[in-house]
Design a protein around this motif. Structure first.
Motif, PDB file in Angstrom:
ATOM      1  N   SER A   1     -39.765  22.332 -43.486  1.00 10.88           N
ATOM      2  CA  SER A   1     -39.904  21.392 -42.722  1.00 10.88           C
ATOM      3  C   SER A   1     -40.006  21.604 -41.056  1.00 10.88           C
ATOM      4  O   SER A   1     -40.626  20.775 -40.467  1.00 10.88           O
ATOM      5  CB  SER A   1     -38.907  20.055 -43.180  1.00 10.88           C
ATOM      6  N   TRP A   2     -39.121  22.524 -40.765  1.00  9.04           N
ATOM      7  CA  TRP A   2     -38.904  22.966 -39.482  1.00  9.04           C
ATOM      8  C   TRP A   2     -40.041  23.753 -38.954  1.00  9.04           C
ATOM      9  O   TRP A   2     -40.262  24.039 -37.707  1.00  9.04           O
ATOM     10  CB  TRP A   2     -37.484  23.317 -39.102  1.00  9.04           C
ATOM     11  N   ASN A   3     -40.540  24.552 -39.739  1.00  6.14           N
ATOM     12  CA  ASN A   3     -41.431  25.554 -39.394  1.00  6.14           C
ATOM     13  C   ASN A   3     -42.769  25.159 -38.539  1.00  6.14           C
ATOM     14  O   ASN A   3     -43.210  25.790 -37.794  1.00  6.14           O
ATOM     15  CB  ASN A   3     -42.016  26.449 -40.630  1.00  6.14           C
ATOM     16  N   LYS A   4     -43.165  24.013 -39.142  1.00  2.68           N
ATOM     17  CA  LYS A   4     -44.372  23.512 -38.448  1.00  2.68           C
ATOM     18  C   LYS A   4     -44.207  23.046 -36.874  1.00  2.68           C
ATOM     19  O   LYS A   4     -44.841  22.737 -36.073  1.00  2.68           O
ATOM     20  CB  LYS A   4     -44.928  22.029 -39.269  1.00  2.68           C
ATOM     21  N   HIS A   5     -42.780  22.766 -36.487  1.00  2.12           N
ATOM     22  CA  HIS A   5     -42.407  22.256 -35.212  1.00  2.12           C
ATOM     23  C   HIS A   5     -41.864  23.141 -34.572  1.00  2.12           C
ATOM     24  O   HIS A   5     -41.243  22.908 -33.287  1.00  2.12           O
ATOM     25  CB  HIS A   5     -41.487  21.196 -35.470  1.00  2.12           C
ATOM     26  N   LEU A   6     -41.551  24.395 -34.612  1.00  2.00           N
ATOM     27  CA  LEU A   6     -40.977  25.540 -33.669  1.00  2.00           C
ATOM     28  C   LEU A   6     -41.617  25.769 -32.518  1.00  2.00           C
ATOM     29  O   LEU A   6     -40.744  26.075 -31.569  1.00  2.00           O
ATOM     30  CB  LEU A   6     -40.732  26.627 -34.625  1.00  2.00           C
ATOM     31  N   ASP A   7     -42.785  25.526 -32.316  1.00  2.00           N
ATOM     32  CA  ASP A   7     -43.359  25.735 -31.092  1.00  2.00           C
ATOM     33  C   ASP A   7     -43.493  24.361 -30.303  1.00  2.00           C
ATOM     34  O   ASP A   7     -44.252  24.180 -29.177  1.00  2.00           O
ATOM     35  CB  ASP A   7     -44.875  26.449 -31.182  1.00  2.00           C
ATOM     36  N   ASP A   8     -42.860  23.256 -30.691  1.00  2.00           N
ATOM     37  CA  ASP A   8     -43.092  21.926 -30.213  1.00  2.00           C
ATOM     38  C   ASP A   8     -42.588  21.876 -28.652  1.00  2.00           C
ATOM     39  O   ASP A   8     -41.367  22.800 -28.748  1.00  2.00           O
ATOM     40  CB  ASP A   8     -42.601  20.855 -30.958  1.00  2.00           C
ATOM     41  N   GLU A   9     -42.829  21.312 -27.844  1.00  2.00           N
ATOM     42  CA  GLU A   9     -42.260  21.619 -26.600  1.00  2.00           C
ATOM     43  C   GLU A   9     -40.695  21.188 -26.428  1.00  2.00           C
ATOM     44  O   GLU A   9     -40.060  22.142 -25.566  1.00  2.00           O
ATOM     45  CB  GLU A   9     -43.103  20.344 -25.727  1.00  2.00           C
ATOM     46  N   ASN A  10     -40.215  20.413 -27.008  1.00  2.00           N
ATOM     47  CA  ASN A  10     -38.880  20.097 -27.110  1.00  2.00           C
ATOM     48  C   ASN A  10     -37.917  20.830 -27.997  1.00  2.00           C
ATOM     49  O   ASN A  10     -36.800  20.187 -28.324  1.00  2.00           O
ATOM     50  CB  ASN A  10     -38.487  18.515 -27.192  1.00  2.00           C
TER      51      ASN A  10
ATOM     52  N   GLY B   1     -41.364  32.482 -40.700  1.00  2.00           N
ATOM     53  CA  GLY B   1     -41.021  33.741 -41.565  1.00  2.00           C
ATOM     54  C   GLY B   1     -40.870  35.075 -40.840  1.00  2.00           C
ATOM     55  O   GLY B   1     -40.149  36.073 -40.736  1.00  2.00           O
ATOM     56  N   GLU B   2     -41.777  34.931 -39.528  1.00  2.00           N
ATOM     57  CA  GLU B   2     -41.471  36.268 -38.582  1.00  2.00           C
ATOM     58  C   GLU B   2     -40.270  36.357 -37.778  1.00  2.00           C
ATOM     59  O   GLU B   2     -39.768  37.212 -37.822  1.00  2.00           O
ATOM     60  CB  GLU B   2     -42.905  36.035 -37.556  1.00  2.00           C
ATOM     61  N   LYS B   3     -39.936  34.895 -37.378  1.00  4.96           N
ATOM     62  CA  LYS B   3     -38.876  34.884 -36.390  1.00  4.96           C
ATOM     63  C   LYS B   3     -37.512  35.270 -37.311  1.00  4.96           C
ATOM     64  O   LYS B   3     -36.386  35.520 -36.578  1.00  4.96           O
ATOM     65  CB  LYS B   3     -38.721  33.199 -35.904  1.00  4.96           C
ATOM     66  N   LEU B   4     -37.444  35.031 -38.433  1.00  2.63           N
ATOM     67  CA  LEU B   4     -36.206  35.225 -39.421  1.00  2.63           C
ATOM     68  C   LEU B   4     -36.019  36.816 -39.547  1.00  2.63           C
ATOM     69  O   LEU B   4     -34.871  37.232 -40.095  1.00  2.63           O
ATOM     70  CB  LEU B   4     -36.199  34.585 -40.826  1.00  2.63           C
ATOM     71  N   LYS B   5     -36.978  37.571 -39.043  1.00  7.67           N
ATOM     72  CA  LYS B   5     -36.651  39.039 -39.335  1.00  7.67           C
ATOM     73  C   LYS B   5     -36.358  39.404 -40.608  1.00  7.67           C
ATOM     74  O   LYS B   5     -35.270  40.281 -40.731  1.00  7.67           O
ATOM     75  CB  LYS B   5     -35.886  39.595 -38.054  1.00  7.67           C
ATOM     76  N   TYR B   6     -36.741  38.911 -41.845  1.00  7.39           N
ATOM     77  CA  TYR B   6     -36.452  39.031 -43.127  1.00  7.39           C
ATOM     78  C   TYR B   6     -36.319  40.472 -43.655  1.00  7.39           C
ATOM     79  O   TYR B   6     -35.293  40.861 -44.165  1.00  7.39           O
ATOM     80  CB  TYR B   6     -37.290  38.225 -44.025  1.00  7.39           C
ATOM     81  N   LYS B   7     -37.075  41.262 -43.183  1.00  2.00           N
ATOM     82  CA  LYS B   7     -37.214  42.825 -43.575  1.00  2.00           C
ATOM     83  C   LYS B   7     -36.107  43.480 -42.878  1.00  2.00           C
ATOM     84  O   LYS B   7     -35.449  44.527 -43.798  1.00  2.00           O
ATOM     85  CB  LYS B   7     -38.436  43.481 -43.037  1.00  2.00           C
ATOM     86  N   SER B   8     -35.752  43.056 -41.861  1.00  2.00           N
ATOM     87  CA  SER B   8     -34.322  44.079 -41.180  1.00  2.00           C
ATOM     88  C   SER B   8     -32.949  43.287 -41.831  1.00  2.00           C
ATOM     89  O   SER B   8     -32.070  44.121 -42.091  1.00  2.00           O
ATOM     90  CB  SER B   8     -34.244  43.345 -39.761  1.00  2.00           C
ATOM     91  N   TYR B   9     -32.923  42.078 -42.008  1.00  2.00           N
ATOM     92  CA  TYR B   9     -31.649  41.587 -42.606  1.00  2.00           C
ATOM     93  C   TYR B   9     -31.709  41.460 -44.103  1.00  2.00           C
ATOM     94  O   TYR B   9     -30.535  41.157 -44.701  1.00  2.00           O
ATOM     95  CB  TYR B   9     -31.310  40.323 -41.824  1.00  2.00           C
TER      96      TYR B   9
END
Length: 300
Positions: free
Chosen positions: A187-196, A291-299
């Motif tokens: 639900s949040w993924n689609k809005h992470l680049d929203d201005e606010n 998915g990218e931002k979570l750095k899943y492979k690292s953690y």
């Protein structure tokens, strides 16, 4: 309410938890399970009419992803700017409490801090209409699940799970308080680049708290010296929060700030659980911005 009101609310919820069996802990509202000890359907109905202000500070996260930590940091930033200790005259989780709380909140001075575990599309429309800024904190799903389990099973009055395996099954089905981690994430993924909206990662805060505090200050428009940022960071380390937790959060404090480690999930997950979580992550978030931002492979 200085902190005492905060503690009062938690104590009240724990008292209710004593008489609540695990099977009766949840009620479902609009498809998401919530704890009966903290939320009511009347409160959710009243929340729809909540009037947000453009200078409200919204802190969104799934449970056990560091919401109390980020709340402390933002309170310290406000104190540094205004020289006034932030007063919690209501329990700061927006969707928790009685249905009248939103009327009382109209009297609060700005800026108000609103923390929430709600999906993006479950927030009151006025938050978007009035362009309140939203900081979204995420933590890798494996550590989130581990932390959630320990919280449930360590706090004396909260109903416990028979085993980690049982909790893991329920967590993967989204049958835990505030529902599925992955539904929340989608639900949040689609809005992470929203201005606010600003995304921040729990693991990044652990790695470089000073840089994280600076980013948060910049996002909310708090202009502070580098020295002040360092002071706030020093007062906001996990260890400092842990040491003061009894004072700030009452009996539940030491359980809220248990370990805060990255990678603690390795002490619980079996190989098959590990694979199941990896598959779920791939299915829900592979190739997405989050998915990218979570750095899943690292953690993970």
């Amino acid at each position: 309410m200085a902190k005492s009101k905060f503690i009062e609310y938690i104590d009240d919820a724990l008292e209710k938890s004593k008489e609540t069996a695990l099977s009766h802990l949840f009620f479902t509202y609009q498809g998401v399970p919530y704890p009966v000890t903290m939320c009511t359907s009347e409160t959710f109905q009243a929340l729809d009419t909540f009037e947000a202000r453009s200078d409200d500070i919204v802190l969104a996260s799934y449970p056990k992803c560091g919401s109390n930590w980020i709340l402390h940091i933002v309170s310290e930033l406000i104190f540094a700017i205004s020289k006034k200790k932030y007063e919690y005259s209501e329990f700061p989780v927006l969707e928790c409490g009685d249905a009248e709380k939103y009327q009382r909140m109209k009297q609060f001075p700005s800026p108000r801090i609103l923390t929430t575990h709600l999906h993006y599309d479950k927030l009151p429309a006025s938050i978007f209409k009035n362009k309140a800024k939203i900081l979204v904190l995420f933590r890798n799903p494996k550590d989130t699940a581990a932390s959630f389990f320990y919280f449930h099973n360590n706090v004396p009055d909260i109903p416990s799970y028979a085993s980690w395996d049982e909790f893991f099954r329920q967590f993967m089905k989204g049958q835990v308080s505030w529902g599925s981690y992955f539904d929340f994430a989608i639900s949040w993924n689609k809005h992470l680049d929203d201005e606010n909206v600003k995304f921040i990662l729990y693991e990044d805060l652990k790695e470089d708290l000073g840089a994280g505090v600076q980013q948060i200050a910049d996002f909310f428009g708090f202009s502070l010296t580098g020295e002040k940022i360092q002071t706030i960071s020093a007062q906001s380390t996990f260890q400092t929060m842990q040491e003061k937790s009894q004072e700030t959060h009452g009996t539940v404090g030491p359980f809220l700030f248990r370990k805060g480690e990255v990678g603690d999930w390795k002490n619980l997950f079996s190989e098959s659980q590990n694979q199941e979580m990896d598959e779920k992550f791939k299915e829900c978030l592979a190739g997405t911005s989050l998915g990218e931002k979570l750095k899943y492979k690292s953690y993970c």
